[in-house]
Design an enzyme around this catalytic site. Structure first.
Site, PDB file in Angstrom:
ATOM      1  N   LYS A 280       0.515  -1.344  -0.025  1.00  0.00           N
ATOM      2  CA  LYS A 280      -0.194   0.047  -0.289  1.00  0.00           C
ATOM      3  C   LYS A 280       0.634   1.548  -0.202  1.00  0.00           C
ATOM      4  O   LYS A 280       2.158   1.443   0.712  1.00  0.00           O
ATOM      5  CB  LYS A 280      -0.619   0.303   0.942  1.00  0.00           C
ATOM      6  CG  LYS A 280      -2.036  -0.942   1.305  1.00  0.00           C
ATOM      7  CD  LYS A 280      -3.090  -0.828   2.756  1.00  0.00           C
ATOM      8  CE  LYS A 280      -3.949  -1.763   2.695  1.00  0.00           C
ATOM      9  NZ  LYS A 280      -5.268  -1.536   2.121  1.00  0.00           N
ATOM     10  N   ARG A 354     -10.888 -11.062   1.956  1.00  0.00           N
ATOM     11  CA  ARG A 354     -11.677 -12.751   1.166  1.00  0.00           C
ATOM     12  C   ARG A 354     -10.620 -14.119   1.186  1.00  0.00           C
ATOM     13  O   ARG A 354     -11.456 -15.077   1.446  1.00  0.00           O
ATOM     14  CB  ARG A 354     -11.711 -12.064   0.179  1.00  0.00           C
ATOM     15  CG  ARG A 354     -10.740 -12.103  -0.927  1.00  0.00           C
ATOM     16  CD  ARG A 354     -11.065 -11.271  -2.465  1.00  0.00           C
ATOM     17  NE  ARG A 354     -10.992  -9.951  -2.124  1.00  0.00           N
ATOM     18  CZ  ARG A 354     -11.806  -8.364  -3.320  1.00  0.00           C
ATOM     19  NH1 ARG A 354     -11.652  -8.950  -4.737  1.00  0.00           N
ATOM     20  NH2 ARG A 354     -11.571  -7.184  -2.554  1.00  0.00           N
TER      21      ARG A 354
HETATM   22  N1  BES Z   1      -8.167  -3.669   4.120  1.00  0.00           N
HETATM   23  C1  BES Z   1      -8.656  -3.840   3.105  1.00  0.00           C
HETATM   24  C2  BES Z   1      -9.255  -2.319   2.815  1.00  0.00           C
HETATM   25  C3  BES Z   1      -9.740  -1.517   3.295  1.00  0.00           C
HETATM   26  C4  BES Z   1      -9.664  -0.369   2.959  1.00  0.00           C
HETATM   27  C5  BES Z   1     -10.539  -1.409   5.011  1.00  0.00           C
HETATM   28  C6  BES Z   1      -9.847   1.028   3.846  1.00  0.00           C
HETATM   29  C7  BES Z   1     -10.084   0.280   5.588  1.00  0.00           C
HETATM   30  C8  BES Z   1     -10.671   1.208   4.949  1.00  0.00           C
HETATM   31  C9  BES Z   1      -8.425  -4.901   1.668  1.00  0.00           C
HETATM   32  O1  BES Z   1      -7.737  -5.690   2.442  1.00  0.00           O
HETATM   33  C10 BES Z   1      -8.049  -3.913   1.039  1.00  0.00           C
HETATM   34  O2  BES Z   1      -6.861  -3.686   0.357  1.00  0.00           O
HETATM   35  N2  BES Z   1      -8.604  -4.466  -0.759  1.00  0.00           N
HETATM   36  C11 BES Z   1      -8.464  -3.702  -2.193  1.00  0.00           C
HETATM   37  C12 BES Z   1      -8.835  -4.841  -2.681  1.00  0.00           C
HETATM   38  C13 BES Z   1      -8.227  -4.530  -4.101  1.00  0.00           C
HETATM   39  C14 BES Z   1      -7.019  -4.643  -3.935  1.00  0.00           C
HETATM   40  C15 BES Z   1      -9.111  -5.016  -5.167  1.00  0.00           C
HETATM   41  C16 BES Z   1      -9.184  -2.833  -1.904  1.00  0.00           C
HETATM   42  O3  BES Z   1      -9.943  -2.001  -1.515  1.00  0.00           O
HETATM   43  O4  BES Z   1      -8.194  -1.161  -2.562  1.00  0.00           O
HETATM   44 ZN    ZN Z   2      -5.277  -5.221   1.931  1.00  0.00          ZN
END
Ligand code: BES
Ligand code: ZN
Ligand code: ZN
Length: 502
Positions: A280, A354
């Site tokens: 990230k 997931r």
């Molecule tokens: N933990 C994150 C989602 C999240 C984002 C939670 C902001 C709380 C606040 C999750 O694991 C994630 O990173 N999801 C990605 C998925 C994508 C790579 C398909 C996302 O939402 O960007």
């Molecule tokens: Zn994630």
């Protein structure tokens, strides 16, 4: 904190502050005083009415006016708090007003306070009002200061809630319910607010199981060797990058005969989500300590359920690990095999939730629970779609959808039903595995839910709650400080209580 009921007269109540409610009359500028506010007004020779007449206080939800009583009442201050419009009075407006007034008083040196916000009206019963006042007070006065070394200001230490004469035992029961709900929510908030170096999967398991032990619940923690035996390839895959061992936590509340499988609650417990190899960006990454918000909601709900004791069985399954990049981490291109035998083609290691939920859902499905509800801070896309006030609700069952929305409504949490058409399955077809992990950005909260659907049965009512936008607030509000909200704890507990009555 000590919370009690009292049936004493307003005039004879002692404390640092007395909180009374006032309502807005629809279509007029007039403010309607509740009976306690009226009693205060009488004792203060019309001072309260003078403030509302002057237009300084309009009765809007959460509005506050402070009066010093100069010895005319036995409480030093009176705080009048707005409850919003008379016709729209709900448990939530009382809960919110109580939280705002209590938080304000705690921050302004009050230690002993008396609440007399509302006796209820046609919309809301006296008991529900008292429960909401207790809940609001505990939720609003919550803070997380254990890591500040400078001397802390004292917290509120006692609250009395006023009930009419003859309603003492009803008030006591309502306060007990409010305490159960709010303390469980605050327990979840503590878990989320803890730094990730403290709240590892091991520590999450320790805190969940010591809570379970205290409340007489059965529990089990599954470690890596047993995960391997069970074939939990999603949880194990995500955990590969971390030096912290993953934990699969099971809590069993028994309120019905053993033969009844009861409800399953499944939580995403990523104690820190770096994104893994698909790392990230640095901005706001600290908030990813809250990526175990689903797990915390489930654990908190189990605490509330074990305290309220509904006649139903509820089992919690929590998949917990960190998501870290390292030489041993899983990578895009990998294929993971989930506990139910299905394979997932990895394209982005940041879509880890997931994968760990897939094992949790497979386990709950194998055990035969119904309904199955999973809770997760799953996607950034749900924040884009719904913002910070509604959680996303995805389900294969309309009745379950409506029951969750209704449970949420009665505790003041909003859930919004999202589409789940099979058309979205086209986006997660894989050429080399059973399912592809992610698709494009379009509707990506929905495709995430569609991935999860592969791990439950068609016949079993299942719902997925995406709380990514609601679990954590990044700035303080009048009713709560920055950080974890504990969302979904009370909805899940209320849902279980309602199911037991069916
Ligand atoms: N933990 C994150 C989602 C999240 C984002 C939670 C902001 C709380 C606040 C999750 O694991 C994630 O990173 N999801 C990605 C998925 C994508 C790579 C398909 C996302 O939402 O960007
Ligand atoms: Zn994630
Ligand atoms: Zn995540």
């Amino acid at each position: 904190m000590n919370i009690q009921s009292t049936t004493r007269e307003i005039k004879s109540l002692a404390g640092d502050a007395l909180v009374v409610g006032a309502l807005r009359k629809r279509g007029s500028k007039e403010v309607a005083l509740t009976s306690a506010a009226q009693a205060v007004n009488d004792s203060l020779e019309g001072l309260l009415q003078e403030i509302t007449n002057a237009g300084e206080f309009k009765g809007g939800l959460g509005e506050i006016a402070t009066i010093y009583t100069m010895g005319k009442l036995s409480t030093r201050r009176v705080v009048v708090v707005g409850l919003g419009s008379q016709e729209d009075l709900t448990g939530q407006s009382i809960r919110r007003a109580s939280a705002i007034a209590t938080r304000h008083l705690q921050n302004t040196a009050a230690r002993q306070i008396v609440l007399a916000l509302s006796e209820g009206n046609g919309n809301i019963s006296l008991q529900d009002s008292i429960q909401a006042q207790a809940e609001g007070a505990l939720l609003g006065s919550y803070n997380f200061r254990k890591y500040q070394t400078r001397e802390q200001e004292a917290k509120l230490d006692s609250i009395e809630i006023v009930a009419p004469k003859g309603h003492d035992s009803a008030a006591k029961a309502a306060i007990a319910r409010g305490i159960a709900m709010a303390e469980a929510t605050n327990f979840a908030r503590d878990l989320i607010n803890e730094p990730p170096a403290v709240l590892t999967p091991t520590e999450l398991a320790n805190r969940a199981t010591s809570m379970a032990r205290k409340l007489g619940m059965e529990y089990e923690v599954i470690d890596k060797p047993q995960m391997e035996e069970l074939g939990m390839g999603g949880l194990l895959g995500v955990a590969r990058g971390s030096v912290q061992p993953p934990k699969f936590i099971i809590l069993r509340y028994k309120g019905a005969p053993d033969g009844e499988k009861g409800i399953a609650l499944v939580g995403k417990g990523i104690t820190f989500d770096t994104g893994g190899i698909s790392i990230k960006p640095a901005a706001n990454m600290d908030e990813m300590k809250g990526d175990m918000g689903g797990a915390a909601a489930v654990i908190g709900a189990m605490q509330a359920i074990a305290t309220l004791k509904p006649a139903i069985n509820v089992t919690a399954y929590i998949s917990s690990t960190e998501n870290m990049p390292s030489g041993s981490a899983y990578v895009p291109g990998d294929i993971l095999r989930i506990m139910n035998g299905k394979t997932i083609e990895i394209v982005n290691t940041d879509a880890e939730g997931r994968l760990v939920l897939a094992d949790g859902l497979s386990y709950a499905t194998r055990e035969g629970h119904s309904p199955i509800i999973d809770v997760a801070t799953l996607t950034g896309a749900i924040v884009v779609a719904l913002g910070n006030n509604h959680s996303g609700l995805f389900s294969n069952n309309e009745q379950l959808t409506q029951e969750i929305i209704a449970a949420g409504k009665s505790v003041g949490e909003r859930f919004w039903a999202m589409p789940m058409d099979n058309d979205f399955n086209d986006n997660i077809k894989s050429e080399i595995a059973d399912v592809k992990q992610t698709s494009t950005r379009a509707g990506s909260s929905i495709t995430a839910a569609k991935v999860l659907q592969n791990f439950v049965n068609e016949e079993t009512p299942w719902a997925h709650l995406d709380i990514a936008g609601t679990s954590y607030v990044d700035s303080k509000k009048p009713h709560q400080e920055k950080g974890a909200t504990g969302v979904a704890v009370r909805t899940l507990a209320e849902f279980a209580v309602n199911q037991a009555k069916k």
